[in-house]
Each structure stands twice: as structure tokens, then as C-alpha cells.
Write an enzyme that holds these catalytic residues in place. Structure first.
Site, PDB file in Angstrom:
ATOM      1  N   SER A   5       0.799  -1.225   0.000  1.00  0.00           N
ATOM      2  CA  SER A   5       0.000   0.000   0.000  1.00  0.00           C
ATOM      3  C   SER A   5       0.831   1.275   0.000  1.00  0.00           C
ATOM      4  O   SER A   5       0.279   2.368  -0.161  1.00  0.00           O
ATOM      5  CB  SER A   5      -0.939   0.016   1.205  1.00  0.00           C
ATOM      6  OG  SER A   5      -2.009  -0.891   1.008  1.00  0.00           O
ATOM      7  N   LYS A  62       0.366   3.654  -2.828  1.00  0.00           N
ATOM      8  CA  LYS A  62      -0.684   4.678  -2.843  1.00  0.00           C
ATOM      9  C   LYS A  62      -0.119   6.093  -2.766  1.00  0.00           C
ATOM     10  O   LYS A  62      -0.824   7.061  -3.072  1.00  0.00           O
ATOM     11  CB  LYS A  62      -1.657   4.434  -1.689  1.00  0.00           C
ATOM     12  CG  LYS A  62      -2.471   3.138  -1.800  1.00  0.00           C
ATOM     13  CD  LYS A  62      -3.390   2.957  -0.601  1.00  0.00           C
ATOM     14  CE  LYS A  62      -4.358   1.785  -0.782  1.00  0.00           C
ATOM     15  NZ  LYS A  62      -3.725   0.475  -0.605  1.00  0.00           N
ATOM     16  N   SER A 118      -6.489   3.766   3.812  1.00  0.00           N
ATOM     17  CA  SER A 118      -5.744   2.896   2.897  1.00  0.00           C
ATOM     18  C   SER A 118      -6.675   2.101   1.987  1.00  0.00           C
ATOM     19  O   SER A 118      -6.455   0.913   1.707  1.00  0.00           O
ATOM     20  CB  SER A 118      -4.835   1.933   3.678  1.00  0.00           C
ATOM     21  OG  SER A 118      -3.874   1.354   2.824  1.00  0.00           O
ATOM     22  N   LYS A 176       2.823   6.492   5.088  1.00  0.00           N
ATOM     23  CA  LYS A 176       1.985   5.388   4.638  1.00  0.00           C
ATOM     24  C   LYS A 176       2.584   4.038   5.012  1.00  0.00           C
ATOM     25  O   LYS A 176       3.778   3.828   4.880  1.00  0.00           O
ATOM     26  CB  LYS A 176       1.801   5.458   3.114  1.00  0.00           C
ATOM     27  CG  LYS A 176       0.744   4.528   2.576  1.00  0.00           C
ATOM     28  CD  LYS A 176      -0.647   5.000   2.941  1.00  0.00           C
ATOM     29  CE  LYS A 176      -1.698   3.935   2.684  1.00  0.00           C
ATOM     30  NZ  LYS A 176      -1.642   2.816   3.656  1.00  0.00           N
TER      31      LYS A 176
END
Length: 412
Positions: free
Chosen positions: A82, A85, A142, A244
Site C-alpha cells: 500500500s 498509494k 488505505s 503510509k
């Protein structure tokens, strides 16, 4: 080539005009300084304090200078999960800043987006979601589904958006990355490096300060469902304000994070850790070490005279050499009082010279790594000398040359 050897000790400025036309090199006697304008290359500190990380891939850098304080397998391809992202958000931020998308625009939710597995924002099929909600759904929650909504809203399909991601990666100098989707969904051809992730994180922070605030939000509620930010360091009082997390079977547990204390900001990427606790502990340990063991020092302000270069056939004999921007170095705390550098230029420099023209370099020559250099520019205009001045300069050059030849013959 003219070399002006200089040194920095005990926080003092450079002593003036110690010349050695044979090219004397001034070296650091201990430690290392990294110069702001060249540190984007990511050269690691040669004399950095020792640190060992349990992460499979890791990098720690200073946001102001770009100095790499720690690196472990930083150029190794890895599953970013993730953390991918960050690129989806970057492209969306860019569209908003360009005025092509507004925060109040709403993108439609396709069945494909609605059916996405993994972490979700819980958008509903055949509805429309505002861009600001999607930003928070991507960053705080997320949401893989939110990423697909954004991808389809901006590019028509996730495949087309992945091409935009790859184009942007090349533009940002992320040479070790390749994207297949907007969310980091597992795919053998979807990969990044820790160094590329740190580059991307730094660009988000520096390019979009107005949007970076979303990364510090600890919770967000959408569709009646409240979810907490998965970044564990946001909940510790250590100065972390983003960015993140990521986790897949292939990549392990990862974290891209940024810490700010006073005027310093560090950016860290770790990946390949075994569980959420290890991710949290390792991230905190590495960031705290970087803050404790290193510091930034400003050597010169933008426009401050570093030295003067000799001018040939100009209306003045020298031109001041200045940095175009503040010259800041990152160095180990243990070596704060022991720095050395040199100014190098091809001289004398022939007039005319324009203010701002790059004509020299300030070089730090460090054992064990390639020399580091920052451009120095002319601090003022220098016009060509008039006819009389040119004649006098030619006579002076002839006389000095003849004297030099005579001295050489006498020494022989």
C-alpha cells in the site's frame, strides 16, 4: 584549473584566498559533509555512525539536503504494497494543483472498485464520492477501492492510470519502480525500491505542503464506518506526521514515515519486517537514531560571497563567487567541528560574465565516496575591458609569463 583550498573548523567561516594553482586538495580529516544541491543522487555517508536494521530494505534521508543517513538494500526491487498509494495521491494532488480537478468534484464508483478486496474505504457501487473523501480514504483508511475510483476518474481505467504512474515515476527519477495498479495490489510486475519511495515521499512533502496535512490524520469516518490510520508512529509523541504503511505476503510489513523536530525533517522507508510491532519499533528506532546522530549546518546563505575568481580581460580583476541557494550540509554530530572543502574553477575567467552564471564549484572531497560538489555562480556582472584595459592586460600577461619562464630556467 585554479583551486582555492579552504577549511571549516569550530563553526568558523572559510579563511580567504589560500591559492594553490598546482591543485592542492583539502580533505576532511574525519566524518563527512554532504552538499544540498548534489545530494539528490543519494550517496550514503561514508563515516556515518553504525546502525543495524532488521528491515530487508531501508533508507533514511534528510529532507532539506537529501543526505542519505542510512541505506540497506535501498535499490533492491521489492513489493511496496500500500505504500504504492503515495504515487496515486501524488498524481491526484498534481491534478488539483493544476486546476484540472477540485476537492468538490465527485468520481463515480464502478463495480470493479466496489469489489476490491483488502483494506477498503467502503464506497458503494453506482454512487459518486467527492475527491476530498477519496483523498482521506486513500491516506487514512488505505482504501484499495478508493484508489480504483481515483484511477478510473482521472484516466478512465486503472490500466491507463498505471501508465500515468510509470510516466510520473520516470519524470521524478524513480528508476527502480514499475506500477501495474493504483493500490499496490500484489503483482509480480509491480515493484518499487526503498530509494524510490523516499524520493516520492520527499516530493509529496515539498511539492504539496497544502495536502500533506492529510497524512497526519489519525482517523476518518466514511459511510458510517470509522477507521484509524495504520501508521503506528502517529500515535507516539516523537514528531512523526505521516506517511503510509504497507503489507503483503510478498513484501512483508513496510512503512514510509516522516519525522519533524525543530527545523529538521527526516524521511524513512523500511520494508520486509515480520509483524506490526516490529514495523513500529524499527521505524521509531531508525528515525530517532537519525535525529540524534546527525545535524544540519548552513555554511553559506544564498548570495553570500564564498571566494573571488580571477577575471581575464574584464573591467574588474575579480568576480565574487556565491551559491545560488543556501548551502546546507548534513553531518554526523561527532564530526561537527572538522570540515574542509575547496573552490575549483577554470581560470582566469574571460569576460563578459553575467550575474548568476555558473563559473565555479565548491567541492568536498571525502575518502571512500565520490567527491561532492555544489555550483557557485557569479555574484555580479563583469563587462569586457575597454581597448586600453585589454592592452594593459595583455602586457601584464606577457610580463608575468616571461618572469615565470626565467624563474623556471634559474631553478633548473
Amino acid at each position: 584549473m585554479t583551486v582555492i583550498a579552504q577549511s571549516l573548523r569550530n563553526g568558523t567561516t572559510f579563511p580567504r584566498r589560500r591559492r594553490d594553482i598546482r591543485g592542492v586538495t583539502a580533505r576532511m580529516s574525519a566524518g563527512i559533509a554532504l552538499l544540498a544541491s548534489v545530494l539528490a543522487s543519494g550517496t550514503a555517508l561514508a563515516a556515518a555512525p553504525h546502525f543495524e536494521s532488521a528491515a530487508k530494505q531501508a533508507i533514511l534521508l534528510d529532507d532539506t539536503t537529501g543526505a542519505v543517513l542510512y541505506a540497506k538494500n535501498a535499490d533492491e526491487r521489492m513489493a511496496p504494497s500500500s505504500m504504492s498509494k503515495l504515487m496515486t495521491a501524488y498524481i491526484l494532488f498534481e491534478r488539483i494543483k493544476e486546476g484540472r480537478v477540485s476537492m468538490d468534484d465527485a468520481f463515480p464508483v464502478s463495480e470493479r472498485a466496489w469489489r476490491m478486496g483488502g483494506s477498503k474505504m467502503f464506497v458503494e457501487v453506482n454512487t459518486r464520492v467527492k475527491v476530498q473523501d477519496l483523498i482521506q480514504g486513500i491516506i487514512v483508511q488505505s482504501g484499495n477501492d478508493a484508489c480504483v475510483v481515483v484511477a478510473e476518474g482521472l484516466a478512465g481505467s486503472e490500466e491507463a492510470f498505471a501508465r500515468l504512474m510509470n510516466e510520473k515515476a520516470r519524470e521524478l527519477g524513480m528508476t527502480g519502480s514499475h506500477f501495474m495498479n493504483a493500490s499496490g495490489w500484489p503483482d509480480p510486475e509491480h515493484y518499487m525500491t526503498a530509494r524510490d519511495l523516499s524520493t516520492l515521499a520527499r516530493r509529496i512533502i515539498d511539492d504539496f505542503p497544502e495536502f500533506y496535512k492529510f497524512y497526519s490524520e489519525t482517523e476518518y469516518t466514511y459511510n458510517g464506518i470509522k477507521q484509524g490510520n495504520r501508521n503506528p508512529l502517529l500515535y507516539k509523541d516523537i514528531g512523526v506526521d505521516g506517511m503510509k504503511t504497507g503489507h503483503t505476503e510478498a513484501g512483508g510489513y513496510g512503512l514510509t514515515a516522516s519525522m519533524k523536530q525543530g527545523d529538521r525533517r527526516l524521511i524513512m522507508v523500511v520494508n520486509g519486517l515480520g509483524n506490526v510491532n516490529e514495523r513500529s519499533n524499527e521505524g521509531e528506532r531508525l528515525l530517532s537514531w537519525g535525529m540524534r546522530e546527525f545535524e544540519n549546518r548552513k555554511l553559506f546563505s544564498a548570495g553570500e560571497v564564498v571566494e573571488s575568481a580571477e577575471v581575464w580581460l574584464g573591467d574588474q580583476g575579480t568576480v565574487p563567487l556565491v551559491p545560488a541557494r543556501d548551502l546546507v550540509v548534513t553531518l554526523p554530530v561527532a564530526d561537527r567541528d572538522n570540515l574542509a572543502a575547496k573552490v575549483v574553477y577554470e581560470g582566469p575567467i574571460q569576460a563578459p560574465i553575467a550575474q548568476g552564471q555558473e563559473i565555479a564549484k565548491l567541492v568536498v572531497d571525502v575518502p571512500g565516496v565520490e567527491p561532492l560538489s555544489v555550483p557557485l555562480v557569479a555574484g555580479q556582472n563583469v563587462a569586457e575591458a575597454g581597448p586600453v584595459g585589454r592592452i594593459l592586460a595583455a602586457i601584464s600577461h606577457f610580463v608575468s609569463g616571461a618572469a615565470g619562464n626565467a624563474e623556471s630556467q634559474t631553478q633548473q
